[in-house]
Scaffold this motif. Structure first.
Motif, mmCIF file in Angstrom:
data_model
loop_
_atom_site.group_PDB
_atom_site.id
_atom_site.type_symbol
_atom_site.label_atom_id
_atom_site.label_comp_id
_atom_site.label_asym_id
_atom_site.label_seq_id
_atom_site.Cartn_x
_atom_site.Cartn_y
_atom_site.Cartn_z
ATOM 1 N N THR A 1 0.899 -1.147 -0.033
ATOM 2 C CA THR A 1 -0.209 0.013 0.302
ATOM 3 C C THR A 1 1.238 1.545 -0.112
ATOM 4 O OG1 THR A 1 -0.157 -0.572 2.612
ATOM 5 C CG2 THR A 1 -1.868 -1.239 1.099
ATOM 6 N N SER A 2 1.783 1.027 0.581
ATOM 7 C CA SER A 2 3.095 2.715 1.000
ATOM 8 C C SER A 2 3.759 2.433 -0.343
ATOM 9 C CB SER A 2 3.921 1.813 1.474
ATOM 10 O OG SER A 2 3.834 2.318 2.756
ATOM 11 N N LEU A 3 3.461 1.591 -1.435
ATOM 12 C CA LEU A 3 3.617 1.889 -2.612
ATOM 13 C C LEU A 3 3.118 1.977 -3.851
ATOM 14 C CD1 LEU A 3 6.180 1.414 -4.997
ATOM 15 C CD2 LEU A 3 5.863 -0.994 -5.278
ATOM 16 N N ILE A 4 1.448 1.647 -3.318
ATOM 17 C CA ILE A 4 1.207 2.205 -4.016
ATOM 18 C C ILE A 4 0.558 3.486 -4.095
ATOM 19 C CG2 ILE A 4 -1.826 1.970 -4.853
ATOM 20 C CD1 ILE A 4 -1.333 -0.838 -4.900
ATOM 21 N N GLN A 5 0.443 4.410 -3.018
ATOM 22 C CA GLN A 5 0.519 5.210 -2.098
ATOM 23 C C GLN A 5 1.025 6.387 -3.031
ATOM 24 O OE1 GLN A 5 -0.255 5.509 2.294
ATOM 25 N NE2 GLN A 5 -1.895 4.886 1.999
ATOM 26 N N ALA A 6 2.498 6.361 -3.052
ATOM 27 C CA ALA A 6 3.695 6.938 -3.536
ATOM 28 C C ALA A 6 3.322 7.002 -4.845
ATOM 29 C CB ALA A 6 5.001 5.992 -2.925
ATOM 30 N N VAL A 7 3.163 6.037 -5.482
ATOM 31 C CA VAL A 7 2.680 6.458 -7.360
ATOM 32 C C VAL A 7 1.457 7.249 -7.499
ATOM 33 C CG1 VAL A 7 1.860 5.320 -9.593
ATOM 34 C CG2 VAL A 7 3.569 3.807 -7.916
ATOM 35 N N GLU B 1 -1.709 -3.476 -9.501
ATOM 36 C CA GLU B 1 -2.984 -4.710 -9.113
ATOM 37 C C GLU B 1 -2.203 -6.040 -8.544
ATOM 38 O OE1 GLU B 1 -6.231 -7.153 -12.253
ATOM 39 O OE2 GLU B 1 -5.080 -5.091 -13.272
ATOM 40 N N TRP B 2 -1.606 -6.117 -8.960
ATOM 41 C CA TRP B 2 -0.444 -7.802 -8.773
ATOM 42 C C TRP B 2 -0.746 -6.956 -7.314
ATOM 43 C CZ3 TRP B 2 4.959 -9.063 -10.691
ATOM 44 C CH2 TRP B 2 5.110 -11.128 -10.387
ATOM 45 N N ALA B 3 0.465 -6.252 -6.366
ATOM 46 C CA ALA B 3 0.358 -6.127 -5.480
ATOM 47 C C ALA B 3 -0.730 -6.381 -4.364
ATOM 48 C CB ALA B 3 1.111 -4.726 -4.600
ATOM 49 N N LEU B 4 -2.021 -5.589 -4.921
ATOM 50 C CA LEU B 4 -3.395 -5.773 -4.327
ATOM 51 C C LEU B 4 -3.680 -7.144 -4.151
ATOM 52 C CD1 LEU B 4 -4.807 -2.252 -5.143
ATOM 53 C CD2 LEU B 4 -3.941 -2.809 -3.579
#
Length: 167
Positions: free
Chosen positions: A105-111, A138-141
């Motif tokens: 989630t931190s990476l998705i928020q950073a993006v 999407e894969w991370a989620l």
């Protein structure tokens, strides 16, 4: 606050690691100061940092906690980090802490923050190690939902869990 801002800008302008005591770049820290980083360094550097985390994405979609220059990584330390290496990013070694659950989630928020501030929606279509950034997010989620999601409580689980006692 002005002095704190000046100090933050000065610190981030020297690199993306978490300060003098750390060689690593941590995703939750980068997520916290990405907007400052975007003000003090070239766009390519910010994208390279985001992409590095995607280069180390695990076989099930998980995201690493941090990465470090491979020359500074103690790859043979039995009691230390279990480093993950990447053929597409051989200059770094990465590790995934098993206690925290906010890497993905931190990476998705950073993006999100990067796109919101830069306006560069094309970044989602850029390819990192054979998949677009959008596919990797999407894969991370999906990893979180398949491996960390607790159906009963509707929460992501971590190394420390607590349950409510029902009376």
């Amino acid at each position: 606050m002005d002095q704190v801002h000046r100090m933050a800008y000065k610190t981030v302008s020297t690199g993306l690691n978490a300060g003098d005591g750390y060689g690593e770049v941590w995703i939750r820290d980068f997520n916290t100061f990405i907007q400052v980083a975007m003000d003090v360094m070239p766009d390519k550097n910010v994208q390279d940092c985001l992409n590095t985390f995607f280069h180390f994405q695990g076989a099930e979609g998980d995201i690493v906690d941090g990465y470090i220059d491979i020359r500074k990584a103690d790859l043979n330390n039995v009691g230390g980090y279990k480093y993950r290496l990447s053929k597409t990013c051989p200059q770094f070694a990465a590790h995934k802490n098993t206690v925290e659950t906010d890497h993905e989630t931190s990476l998705i928020q950073a993006v999100y923050q990067y796109i919101r501030k830069s306006g560069n929606t094309d970044y989602l279509k850029s390819v990192v190690a054979g998949k677009t950034v959008e596919e990797r997010m999407e894969w991370a989620l999906r990893y979180l939902m398949e491996h960390k999601y607790n159906q009963e409580y509707g929460l992501i689980t971590g190394a420390t869990t607590a349950a409510c006692l029902r009376m």
